[in-house]
Design a protein around this motif. Structure first.
Motif, PDB file in Angstrom:
ATOM      1  N   PHE A  72      -1.728   4.748   7.939  1.00 16.71           N
ATOM      2  CA  PHE A  72      -2.395   5.706   8.980  1.00 16.71           C
ATOM      3  C   PHE A  72      -3.646   5.580   9.198  1.00 16.71           C
ATOM      4  N   LYS A  73      -4.614   5.337   8.361  1.00 15.48           N
ATOM      5  CA  LYS A  73      -5.877   4.651   8.572  1.00 15.48           C
ATOM      6  C   LYS A  73      -5.894   3.769   9.577  1.00 15.48           C
ATOM      7  N   SER A  74      -5.181   2.640   9.392  1.00 15.13           N
ATOM      8  CA  SER A  74      -5.260   1.397  10.441  1.00 15.13           C
ATOM      9  C   SER A  74      -4.983   1.953  11.661  1.00 15.13           C
ATOM     10  N   ALA A  75      -4.013   2.984  11.999  1.00 10.47           N
ATOM     11  CA  ALA A  75      -3.853   3.667  13.439  1.00 10.47           C
ATOM     12  C   ALA A  75      -4.952   4.308  13.693  1.00 10.47           C
ATOM     13  N   ALA A  76      -5.687   4.973  12.928  1.00  6.06           N
ATOM     14  CA  ALA A  76      -6.661   5.955  13.256  1.00  6.06           C
ATOM     15  C   ALA A  76      -7.850   5.381  13.494  1.00  6.06           C
ATOM     16  N   ASP A  77      -8.086   4.062  12.797  1.00  9.01           N
ATOM     17  CA  ASP A  77      -9.120   3.133  13.046  1.00  9.01           C
ATOM     18  C   ASP A  77      -9.391   2.806  14.674  1.00  9.01           C
ATOM     19  N   LYS A  78      -7.937   2.406  15.046  1.00  9.85           N
ATOM     20  CA  LYS A  78      -7.863   2.102  16.527  1.00  9.85           C
ATOM     21  C   LYS A  78      -7.761   3.087  17.583  1.00  9.85           C
ATOM     22  N   ASP A  79      -7.800   4.558  16.859  1.00  8.03           N
ATOM     23  CA  ASP A  79      -7.532   5.663  17.970  1.00  8.03           C
ATOM     24  C   ASP A  79      -6.267   5.647  18.691  1.00  8.03           C
ATOM     25  N   GLU A  80      -5.269   5.353  17.864  1.00  9.07           N
ATOM     26  CA  GLU A  80      -3.778   5.076  18.488  1.00  9.07           C
ATOM     27  C   GLU A  80      -2.726   6.021  17.649  1.00  9.07           C
ATOM     28  N   PRO A  81      -1.888   6.315  18.273  1.00 11.54           N
ATOM     29  CA  PRO A  81      -0.652   7.184  17.508  1.00 11.54           C
ATOM     30  C   PRO A  81      -0.116   6.015  16.671  1.00 11.54           C
ATOM     31  N   PRO A  82       0.345   6.206  15.369  1.00 10.77           N
ATOM     32  CA  PRO A  82       0.985   5.111  14.485  1.00 10.77           C
ATOM     33  C   PRO A  82       2.142   4.586  15.064  1.00 10.77           C
ATOM     34  N   PHE A  83       2.374   3.291  14.890  1.00 10.95           N
ATOM     35  CA  PHE A  83       3.539   2.670  14.861  1.00 10.95           C
ATOM     36  C   PHE A  83       3.680   1.720  13.771  1.00 10.95           C
ATOM     37  N   PHE A  84       4.669   2.183  12.883  1.00 13.34           N
ATOM     38  CA  PHE A  84       5.187   1.679  11.691  1.00 13.34           C
ATOM     39  C   PHE A  84       6.419   0.734  11.801  1.00 13.34           C
ATOM     40  N   LEU A  85       6.634  -0.237  10.842  1.00 16.81           N
ATOM     41  CA  LEU A  85       7.796  -1.004  10.629  1.00 16.81           C
ATOM     42  C   LEU A  85       8.508  -0.616   9.231  1.00 16.81           C
ATOM     43  N   ILE A  86       9.568  -0.430   9.142  1.00 18.48           N
ATOM     44  CA  ILE A  86      10.265  -0.161   7.868  1.00 18.48           C
ATOM     45  C   ILE A  86      11.222  -1.258   7.520  1.00 18.48           C
ATOM     46  N   LEU A  87      11.283  -2.076   6.695  1.00 17.68           N
ATOM     47  CA  LEU A  87      12.210  -3.089   6.320  1.00 17.68           C
ATOM     48  C   LEU A  87      13.223  -2.628   5.252  1.00 17.68           C
ATOM     49  N   ASP A  88      14.410  -2.467   5.482  1.00 17.56           N
ATOM     50  CA  ASP A  88      15.058  -1.900   4.566  1.00 17.56           C
ATOM     51  C   ASP A  88      15.952  -3.269   3.799  1.00 17.56           C
ATOM     52  N   ASN A  89      15.249  -3.584   2.558  1.00 18.53           N
ATOM     53  CA  ASN A  89      15.903  -4.554   1.743  1.00 18.53           C
ATOM     54  C   ASN A  89      15.888  -5.899   2.399  1.00 18.53           C
ATOM     55  N   VAL A  90      15.000  -6.305   3.408  1.00 16.68           N
ATOM     56  CA  VAL A  90      14.792  -7.610   3.864  1.00 16.68           C
ATOM     57  C   VAL A  90      14.821  -8.649   2.763  1.00 16.68           C
ATOM     58  N   GLU A  91      15.463  -9.627   2.400  1.00 12.38           N
ATOM     59  CA  GLU A  91      15.446 -10.597   1.373  1.00 12.38           C
ATOM     60  C   GLU A  91      14.833 -11.960   1.546  1.00 12.38           C
ATOM     61  N   ASP A  92      14.885 -12.232   2.813  1.00  6.68           N
ATOM     62  CA  ASP A  92      14.492 -13.815   3.080  1.00  6.68           C
ATOM     63  C   ASP A  92      12.903 -13.529   3.320  1.00  6.68           C
ATOM     64  N   PRO A  93      12.049 -14.513   2.564  1.00 10.28           N
ATOM     65  CA  PRO A  93      10.685 -14.614   2.928  1.00 10.28           C
ATOM     66  C   PRO A  93      10.442 -14.997   4.186  1.00 10.28           C
ATOM     67  N   HIS A  94      11.207 -15.903   5.022  1.00  9.78           N
ATOM     68  CA  HIS A  94      11.012 -16.514   6.110  1.00  9.78           C
ATOM     69  C   HIS A  94      11.151 -15.350   7.067  1.00  9.78           C
ATOM     70  N   ASN A  95      12.088 -14.535   6.779  1.00 13.54           N
ATOM     71  CA  ASN A  95      12.116 -13.445   7.895  1.00 13.54           C
ATOM     72  C   ASN A  95      10.914 -12.356   7.754  1.00 13.54           C
ATOM     73  N   LEU A  96      10.677 -12.011   6.477  1.00  9.52           N
ATOM     74  CA  LEU A  96       9.295 -11.176   6.177  1.00  9.52           C
ATOM     75  C   LEU A  96       8.273 -11.770   7.121  1.00  9.52           C
ATOM     76  N   GLY A  97       7.839 -13.187   6.719  1.00  9.43           N
ATOM     77  CA  GLY A  97       6.752 -13.756   7.215  1.00  9.43           C
ATOM     78  C   GLY A  97       6.896 -13.556   8.798  1.00  9.43           C
ATOM     79  N   SER A  98       7.975 -13.940   9.627  1.00 13.82           N
ATOM     80  CA  SER A  98       8.157 -13.925  10.881  1.00 13.82           C
ATOM     81  C   SER A  98       8.095 -12.686  11.422  1.00 13.82           C
ATOM     82  N   ILE A  99       8.660 -11.633  10.868  1.00 16.01           N
ATOM     83  CA  ILE A  99       8.418 -10.268  11.339  1.00 16.01           C
ATOM     84  C   ILE A  99       6.860  -9.777  11.185  1.00 16.01           C
ATOM     85  N   MET A 100       6.335 -10.187  10.158  1.00 20.93           N
ATOM     86  CA  MET A 100       4.777  -9.866  10.112  1.00 20.93           C
ATOM     87  C   MET A 100       4.084 -10.449  11.210  1.00 20.93           C
ATOM     88  N   ARG A 101       4.274 -11.794  11.610  1.00 25.99           N
ATOM     89  CA  ARG A 101       3.495 -12.320  12.468  1.00 25.99           C
ATOM     90  C   ARG A 101       3.758 -11.760  13.939  1.00 25.99           C
TER      91      ARG A 101
END
Length: 252
Positions: free
Chosen positions: A94-123
């Motif tokens: 929430f602080k990350s959003a507030a620091d940019k004065d933007e409404p929050p935009f979060f991503l929730i990952l439900d049991n993503v198991e592949d580290p390559h997928n997580l890394g790509s999604i983060m990018r």
């Protein structure tokens, strides 16, 4: 089988030139820099100079040593040993959003198991202005060296919170004013999705999708129309399409 790592080398590693450069430019706690001996490169020289300015121990080692530390990954002649990656809290997101004065935009990952997928999604999340990612503590990949390498440095800038129960977390986010959207075969065409306000997007497991209880907790479902013979997309590809629709609708 290779030789076991010594205690000073145990832990997390960031592998490859761009991820290492990003780590050196960030506040990540770095224990040691390993550079392949006899490999001439302006990029490696620049990395070595950055490390020296920060007072980081640098060691020239043979390629076989880097192969061992990286578990035979493509290390490009450079690895840094780092302290364990730190997780954020929901408040940090929430602080990350507030620091940019933007409404929050979060991503929730439900049991993503592949580290390559997580890394790509983060990018993608970093590129599209997502304020943070939420993952479960169990039955899902965490922040590892493979995730760090695949994210090409995004791991240094994208806060990731780990929670015990995603359903409880989604309910708390809804109480805080966020609209939570999941993904399903039956849902609103993602191209019509408007993510202007406080929003969270749920991406499901690579094989099972979103768990039933979490799906029930969502405010709405989004679907990606497909007209080809293959009726599914890789988790990171699907996430990228949805994240960028959110990005576009927010008027970035």
């Amino acid at each position: 089988m290779g030789q076991p790592r010594s205690s000073e080398e145990a832990g997390d590693f960031i592998i490859g030139r761009h991820p290492v450069e990003a780590a050196l430019k960030s506040n990540q706690s770095i224990n040691k820099l390993f550079i392949q001996s006899g490999l001439k490169s302006d990029v490696l020289s620049g990395i070595e100079q950055m490390a020296k300015k920060k007072g980081i121990i640098t060691q020239l080692v043979p390629k076989s040593k880097l192969d061992l530390l990286s578990d035979q990954q493509n290390h490009q002649g450079v690895i840094v040993a780092v302290a364990a990656f730190e997780y954020a809290t929901i408040d940090d997101l929430f602080k990350s959003a507030a620091d940019k004065d933007e409404p929050p935009f979060f991503l929730i990952l439900d049991n993503v198991e592949d580290p390559h997928n997580l890394g790509s999604i983060m990018r993608t999340a970093d590129a599209a202005g997502v304020h943070g990612i939420i993952i479960p503590k169990r039955r899902a990949v965490g922040l590892t060296s493979t995730v760090a390498k695949t994210s090409t440095g995004a791991i240094e800038y994208m806060p990731v919170a780990r929670v015990t129960n995603l359903v409880n977390t989604v309910n708390e986010l809804k109480k805080a004013g966020l609209w939570v959207f999941g993904t399903d075969m039956d849902g609103q065409d993602y191209r019509e999705w408007d993510a202007k306000g406080p929003t969270a997007l749920v991406i499901g497991n690579e094989g099972k999708g979103i768990s039933p209880l979490l799906k029930k907790a969502c405010d709405g479902m989004l679907t990606i129309p497909m007209i080809g013979h293959v009726q599914s997309l890789n988790a990171s590809v699907a996430a990228s399409l949805l994240i960028y629709q959110g990005f576009t609708s927010r008027g970035k």
